[in-house]
Design an enzyme around this catalytic site. Structure first.
Site, PDB file in Angstrom:
ATOM      1  N   ASN A  67     -73.557  -9.567 -59.358  1.00 32.47           N
ATOM      2  CA  ASN A  67     -74.275 -10.244 -60.431  1.00 32.47           C
ATOM      3  C   ASN A  67     -73.380 -10.358 -61.672  1.00 32.47           C
ATOM      4  O   ASN A  67     -72.165 -10.346 -61.575  1.00 32.47           O
ATOM      5  CB  ASN A  67     -75.620  -9.575 -60.729  1.00 32.47           C
ATOM      6  CG  ASN A  67     -76.688 -10.574 -61.142  1.00 32.47           C
ATOM      7  OD1 ASN A  67     -76.445 -11.494 -61.917  1.00 32.47           O
ATOM      8  ND2 ASN A  67     -77.883 -10.394 -60.612  1.00 32.47           N
ATOM      9  N   HIS A 165     -73.875 -10.492 -49.824  1.00 34.67           N
ATOM     10  CA  HIS A 165     -74.361 -11.810 -50.248  1.00 34.67           C
ATOM     11  C   HIS A 165     -74.721 -12.669 -49.029  1.00 34.67           C
ATOM     12  O   HIS A 165     -74.432 -13.867 -48.976  1.00 34.67           O
ATOM     13  CB  HIS A 165     -73.342 -12.523 -51.118  1.00 34.67           C
ATOM     14  CG  HIS A 165     -73.962 -13.397 -52.169  1.00 34.67           C
ATOM     15  ND1 HIS A 165     -74.621 -14.563 -51.854  1.00 34.67           N
ATOM     16  CD2 HIS A 165     -74.056 -13.269 -53.513  1.00 34.67           C
ATOM     17  CE1 HIS A 165     -75.064 -15.135 -52.961  1.00 34.67           C
ATOM     18  NE2 HIS A 165     -74.740 -14.353 -53.993  1.00 34.67           N
ATOM     19  N   ASP A 220     -83.484 -17.445 -59.316  1.00 33.31           N
ATOM     20  CA  ASP A 220     -82.245 -16.678 -59.393  1.00 33.31           C
ATOM     21  C   ASP A 220     -82.536 -15.557 -60.386  1.00 33.31           C
ATOM     22  O   ASP A 220     -82.082 -15.581 -61.531  1.00 33.31           O
ATOM     23  CB  ASP A 220     -81.073 -17.547 -59.849  1.00 33.31           C
ATOM     24  CG  ASP A 220     -79.720 -16.850 -59.648  1.00 33.31           C
ATOM     25  OD1 ASP A 220     -79.716 -15.706 -59.149  1.00 33.31           O
ATOM     26  OD2 ASP A 220     -78.685 -17.447 -59.996  1.00 33.31           O
ATOM     27  N   GLN A 250     -81.848  -8.872 -56.704  1.00 33.91           N
ATOM     28  CA  GLN A 250     -81.695 -10.261 -57.137  1.00 33.91           C
ATOM     29  C   GLN A 250     -82.197 -11.169 -56.014  1.00 33.91           C
ATOM     30  O   GLN A 250     -81.792 -11.037 -54.864  1.00 33.91           O
ATOM     31  CB  GLN A 250     -80.228 -10.582 -57.442  1.00 33.91           C
ATOM     32  CG  GLN A 250     -80.005 -11.960 -58.060  1.00 33.91           C
ATOM     33  CD  GLN A 250     -80.324 -12.007 -59.547  1.00 33.91           C
ATOM     34  OE1 GLN A 250     -80.525 -10.974 -60.175  1.00 33.91           O
ATOM     35  NE2 GLN A 250     -80.332 -13.200 -60.120  1.00 33.91           N
ATOM     36  N   GLU A 270     -80.366  -9.587 -52.858  1.00 27.09           N
ATOM     37  CA  GLU A 270     -79.185  -8.789 -53.151  1.00 27.09           C
ATOM     38  C   GLU A 270     -79.571  -7.492 -53.865  1.00 27.09           C
ATOM     39  O   GLU A 270     -79.785  -7.488 -55.078  1.00 27.09           O
ATOM     40  CB  GLU A 270     -78.230  -9.592 -54.036  1.00 27.09           C
ATOM     41  CG  GLU A 270     -77.890 -10.971 -53.497  1.00 27.09           C
ATOM     42  CD  GLU A 270     -77.384 -11.895 -54.595  1.00 27.09           C
ATOM     43  OE1 GLU A 270     -76.493 -11.475 -55.364  1.00 27.09           O
ATOM     44  OE2 GLU A 270     -77.894 -13.021 -54.705  1.00 27.09           O
TER      45      GLU A 270
END
Length: 303
Positions: A67, A165, A220, A250, A270
């Protein structure tokens, strides 16, 4: 059972266990494919070239810091560290995407019949981060889940937050309409650059995933987790549950996917520390002291 094959410049490992088959690569310690009864569950490419060209971090391990870090800088032990700014003025996923961890060659080896371990030596000053750090990522495939264990040791105090990811498609062409539930106490308010303001907002309106609801728009956003069971995602055929000991998650719906993938072709969940933690002492501590061992895990469970 684990089999190996050579691609150009690196090796790939395929682990098979029950109905699941996972292929991981030394390039970026990337999860290239995960199939269940022959159905592909991930976004990915057939060759390393696809990962080299992509800027969407597809399937890779990101670090040193997953991030964003605001202003691409932080202070530690009275010293200011300037990081690589690769998203405007901010540092995203550890810095320059051409030199990020998802673009590097890790050293991989099989560990028994169902695990593969990847190791990367990250030098002092890597994209601006202090300390020479050795990172390890281990993928383990069980009949109903993928477990990823992260570990690391640095020779100097540093901030460390690696994560996966992976983009999940779960066999769908578009993930809008899938059902999501996030076990969180709130989500982080962010500014226009997606840097946290410091406020934690309640699970209300479009962010109320406290009970299952359809994914109806782009996200997001970072959620503050309430326990190890981070979230549950359901499509018509598959249920995915995510577990972790990280404090945040996330959720990204793939708005800006590249590599021939349309927006919302897959989503990323994530597990991580809060974004911009090095600049936010009120956030959960993410400092890795010299000589201490970092350990975190995540599990993707399929039903």
């Amino acid at each position: 059972m684990i089999t190996e094959r050579d691609l150009i410049g690196c090796r790939c490992f395929t682990i098979e266990n029950g109905d699941l088959s996972l292929t991981v690569s030394e390039y970026g310690a990337t999860a290239m494919s995960l199939t269940r009864d022959g159905t592909e569950l991930l976004l990915g490419f057939d060759s390393i070239r696809g990962y080299e060209k992509s800027e969407s971090f597809i399937g890779g391990i990101v670090g040193r810091w997953a991030n964003r870090i605001g202003g691409a800088a932080f202070e530690l032990d009275g010293k200011r560290f300037e990081l690589c700014a690769n998203e405007g003025a901010n540092c995203l996923h550890g810095g320059d995407s051409g030199k990020g961890w998802n673009k590097r060659l890790w050293s991989g080896k099989a560990d028994g019949d169902v695990s593969v371990c990847f190791t990367l030596n990250s030098p002092d000053g890597d994209n601006g981060f202090p300390g020479a750090l050795t990172a390890c990522v281990e993928y383990t495939l069980m009949p109903d889940r993928v477990r990823i264990d992260f570990s690391g040791v640095s020779d100097a105090d540093t901030y460390f937050c690696p994560t996966s990811h992976i983009y999940f498609s779960l066999g769908e062409k578009n993930i809008l309409g899938a059902e999501m539930q996030i076990n969180a106490t709130g989500h982080l308010e962010v500014d226009s650059g997606l840097i946290p303001t410091g406020r934690i907002l309640p699970m209300e309106g479009d962010f109320d995933f406290s009970s299952p609801r359809q994914i109806a728009r782009d996200y997001d956003d970072c959620f503050v987790l309430d326990g190890a069971h981070a979230c549950t995602v359901r499509t018509s055929d598959i249920t995915l549950k995510v577990f972790t000991d990280y404090p945040a998650l996330q959720f990204y719906t793939g708005t800006y996917l590249d590599g021939g993938y349309a927006p919302n072709a897959g989503f990323a969940v994530e597990p991580e520390f809060f974004p911009d933690t090095p600049n936010r002492p009120e956030f959960p501590n993410a400092l890795l002291r010299a000589g201490e061992k970092f350990t975190k895990y995540l599990e993707f469970v399929f039903e």
